[in-house]
Design an enzyme around this catalytic site. Structure first.
Site, short mmCIF file in Angstrom:
data_model
loop_
_atom_site.label_atom_id
_atom_site.label_comp_id
_atom_site.label_asym_id
_atom_site.label_seq_id
_atom_site.Cartn_x
_atom_site.Cartn_y
_atom_site.Cartn_z
N LYS A 58 0.84 -1.21 0.00
CA LYS A 58 0.00 0.00 0.00
C LYS A 58 0.87 1.25 0.00
CE LYS A 58 -2.52 -2.79 -0.44
NZ LYS A 58 -2.45 -4.25 -0.35
N GLY A 122 9.44 -22.34 15.67
CA GLY A 122 8.58 -23.05 16.61
C GLY A 122 8.04 -24.32 15.99
N GLY A 188 -0.30 -14.35 -13.48
CA GLY A 188 -1.40 -14.34 -12.51
C GLY A 188 -1.99 -12.95 -12.39
N VAL A 191 -5.10 -10.69 -7.18
CA VAL A 191 -5.00 -9.49 -6.34
C VAL A 191 -3.59 -8.90 -6.38
CG1 VAL A 191 -5.54 -8.58 -4.08
CG2 VAL A 191 -6.69 -10.61 -4.86
N VAL A 245 1.43 -20.64 -19.12
CA VAL A 245 2.87 -20.37 -19.22
C VAL A 245 3.60 -21.71 -19.24
CG1 VAL A 245 4.84 -19.27 -18.09
CG2 VAL A 245 2.60 -18.15 -18.05
N VAL A 276 0.80 -16.27 -8.38
CA VAL A 276 -0.22 -17.26 -8.76
C VAL A 276 -0.90 -17.87 -7.53
CG1 VAL A 276 0.84 -17.82 -10.98
CG2 VAL A 276 1.56 -19.06 -8.92
N GLY A 277 -0.87 -17.16 -6.42
CA GLY A 277 -1.51 -17.65 -5.20
C GLY A 277 -0.48 -17.95 -4.12
N ASP A 318 -3.85 -17.37 7.64
CA ASP A 318 -3.64 -17.98 6.32
C ASP A 318 -3.38 -19.47 6.37
OD1 ASP A 318 -3.82 -15.43 5.29
OD2 ASP A 318 -1.87 -15.46 4.28
N HIS A 450 -24.10 15.05 2.29
CA HIS A 450 -23.92 15.53 0.92
C HIS A 450 -22.88 16.66 0.91
CE1 HIS A 450 -24.81 16.79 -3.16
NE2 HIS A 450 -24.85 18.04 -2.70
#
Ligand code: FAD
Ligand code: NAD
Length: 473
Positions: A58, A122, A188, A191, A245, A276-277, A318, A450
């Site tokens: 970002k 760990g 890819g 995102v 590819v 690609v992920g 994740d 507004h």
């Protein structure tokens, strides 16, 4: 370092560090083991998100947007800037400082909450014991009542384009270029491909994205993704769909071989990003006799409360099913901490917002029209273009639209989809509405200031009932 804790967290990304802080707030003794080291060898908290993911990407998106505006938009506002130059190493340095400040902030929070930060690897052992191997020194076995696995994910690599850390890179490498590649290839168009492709496109690269699927941005509502594709192509992103590819060859440039519906093709680029992920980090995470259950793709198996098959062992972020998003992991971390403390934590997986930080931004929450069609759910939808809002016009950012989908009989909002200016912020209102199970009528009857961009959300809600004011219904 103590030998025993109430909770040991493995992984200090947004899932692990947030869970650890909540555990500490609830009075538990907590240690967090994390093995991440920066390019200078220093350990840093924050995981992928803070170090090489959400935050640095970002920072670069913001810098590149400033450059692009100075180059091509300010003149329209009557502001002439002459002699603009680009200092890419300074841009990267600023990004690194943003990251360092934020990861330093987590370190302070750990101190304030008396959380012990153990730097190294760990591993879950049997009987809820954890092996900690410091970066320097010998492994030690720690005991605990609860373990939270939060080891995150890493980029998927493909044999056709092996990474070399220089010309062929992953998303982390794509945030380290010291000069603008003249020609940039991206494998890819998801995102990361779109966000990183946008950064370098704005700075002057000729960007070509090679996407395997025939459909562009398949998780996004197709009305929104069609609109987004048009806008991205207008900006110069060359998005090629249905590409396989098959190989790469490196010389002074990178030659990318791929096949599409017209046959064998070749693309010459100076740098290539592979996006690609991502796949979960579970290699070497547990000993065999710990008996931790993972699925065929390597994700730790959990139920809705992030409990694994082992009592007292949880997994969040994740490394488990669900979208790979920082805020999803953080909410899971909080839920697990609260449940360990005997409270009733939960995550509403139906209302996790998504944002793609391109320009314009794409944001959504809830179901897409295709998902509702497939499920046979009756619905009505309303759309409203930013072009008809005064604020977007005044800002000169009138591209895009808001779409609200509601149940045809109950009017309950089932999905909200947007492409346009600042939709990363606008989606919060839609998420709150869905969390409170609001109807489109509820949004339509809510007063919106507004002139604001949020009036597009209001008008889309009115449009569900065919009564938008600034549009022929
Ligand atoms: P991670 O952040 O991956 O953290 C896991 C940590 O565990 C790491 O520090 C890792 O080194 C450590 N670890 C792993 N194994 C071990 C072990 N055995 N022992 C000790 N430590 C270990 N999401 C968003 O919501 N918004 C965005 O804008 C966004 N942008 C992104 C941009 C990019 C370029 C990328 C790559 C990702 C982005 N994401 C974004 C996704 C987001 O970064 C992840 O969803 C999030 O970081 C997952 O958090 P986590 O805590 O599960 O894992
Ligand atoms: P992605 O799933 O978003 O996109 C990967 C794309 O690559 C898909 O469109 C897929 O069809 C395509 N693909 C897969 N194999 C291919 C191949 N061999 N050749 C060509 N195309 C191929 O994944 P990503 O962009 O790598 O990002 C990973 C995850 O990180 C995201 O899904 C998201 O969860 C997270 N992330 C989130 C944000 C955000 O919230 N703004 C930003 C970046 C990353």
């Amino acid at each position: 370092m103590a030998n025993s804790y109430d909770v040991i967290v493995i992984g200090a990304g947004p899932a692990g560090y947030v869970g650890a802080i909540r555990c500490a707030q609830l009075g538990m003794s907590v240690a967090v083991i994390d093995e991440y080291r920066r390019k200078d060898g220093e350990a840093a908290l924050g995981g992928t998100c803070l170090n090489v993911g959400c935050i640095p990407s970002k920072a670069l998106l913001d810098s590149s947007e400033h450059y692009h505006r100075v180059q091509s938009e300010l003149a329209g506002h009557g502001i002439r800037v002459e002699g603009t130059t680009l200092d890419v190493p300074q841009m990267i340095k600023r990004k690194d400082k943003v990251v360092a400040d934020l990861t330093g902030g987590i370190k302070q929070l750990f101190k304030a909450n008396r959380i012990e930060w153990l730097q190294g690897h760990g591993k879950l052992l049997a009987e809820r014991q954890v092996e900690f191997t410091p970066h320097k020194g010998k492994a030690k076995t720690l005991t605990t009542d609860n373990v939270i696995l939060a080891t995150g994910s890493r980029p998927i690599e493909i044999g056709a384009a092996p990474l070399d850390g220089d010309r062929i890179v992953d998303s982390a490498g794509a945030q380290e270029f010291q000069e603008v590649p003249k020609r940039l290839g991206v494998i890819g168009a998801g995102v990361i491909g779109l966000e990183m492709g946008s950064v370098w496109n704005r700075l002057g690269s000729k960007v070509v994205l090679l996407e395997a699927q025939e459909e562009f941005l398949s998780p996004v509502d197709q009305q929104v993704s069609r609109e987004a594709r048009k806008l991205f192509e207008k900006q110069g992103l060359d998005i090629k769909l249905g590409c396989r590819v098959t190989g790469t060859r490196k010389g002074k440039t990178v030659s990318v071989h791929y096949e599409d519906s017209e046959g064998k093709q070749n693309l010459q680029v100076d740098r290539l990003i592979v996006s690609v992920g991502r796949r979960p980090n579970t290699d070497g995470l547990s000993s065999e006799d710990a008996d931790l259950l993972t699925d065929e793709r390597g994700y730790v198996h959990v139920n809705d409360y992030c409990e694994t098959n082992i009592p007292g062992v949880y997994a969040v972020g994740d490394v488990v099913r669900g979208p790979m998003l920082a805020h999803k992991g953080s909410e899971e971390g909080v839920m697990v901490a609260e449940r360990i403390a005997g409270h009733a934590g939960h995550v509403n997986y139906e209302t996790i917002p998504w944002v793609i930080y391109t320009d314009p931004e794409i944001a959504w929450v809830g179901r897409t029209e295709s998902q509702l069609k497939a499920a046979g759910t009756p619905y009505r939808s309303g759309t409203f273009g930013f072009a008809a809002t005064g604020r977007a016009r005044a800002m000169d950012r009138a591209d895009g639209m808001v779409k609200i989908i509601a149940h045809a009989e109950t009017d309950r909002i089932l999905g909200v989809h947007m492409v346009g200016p600042q939709t990363s912020e606008l989606i919060a209102e839609a998420t709150l509405a869905m969390e409170y199970e609001a109807s489109a009528e509820d949004l339509a009857r809510t007063i919106h200031a507004h002139p604001t961009l949020s009036e597009a959300v209001h008008e889309a809600a009115l449009a569900v009932g065919k009564r938008a004011i600034h549009k022929a219904n």
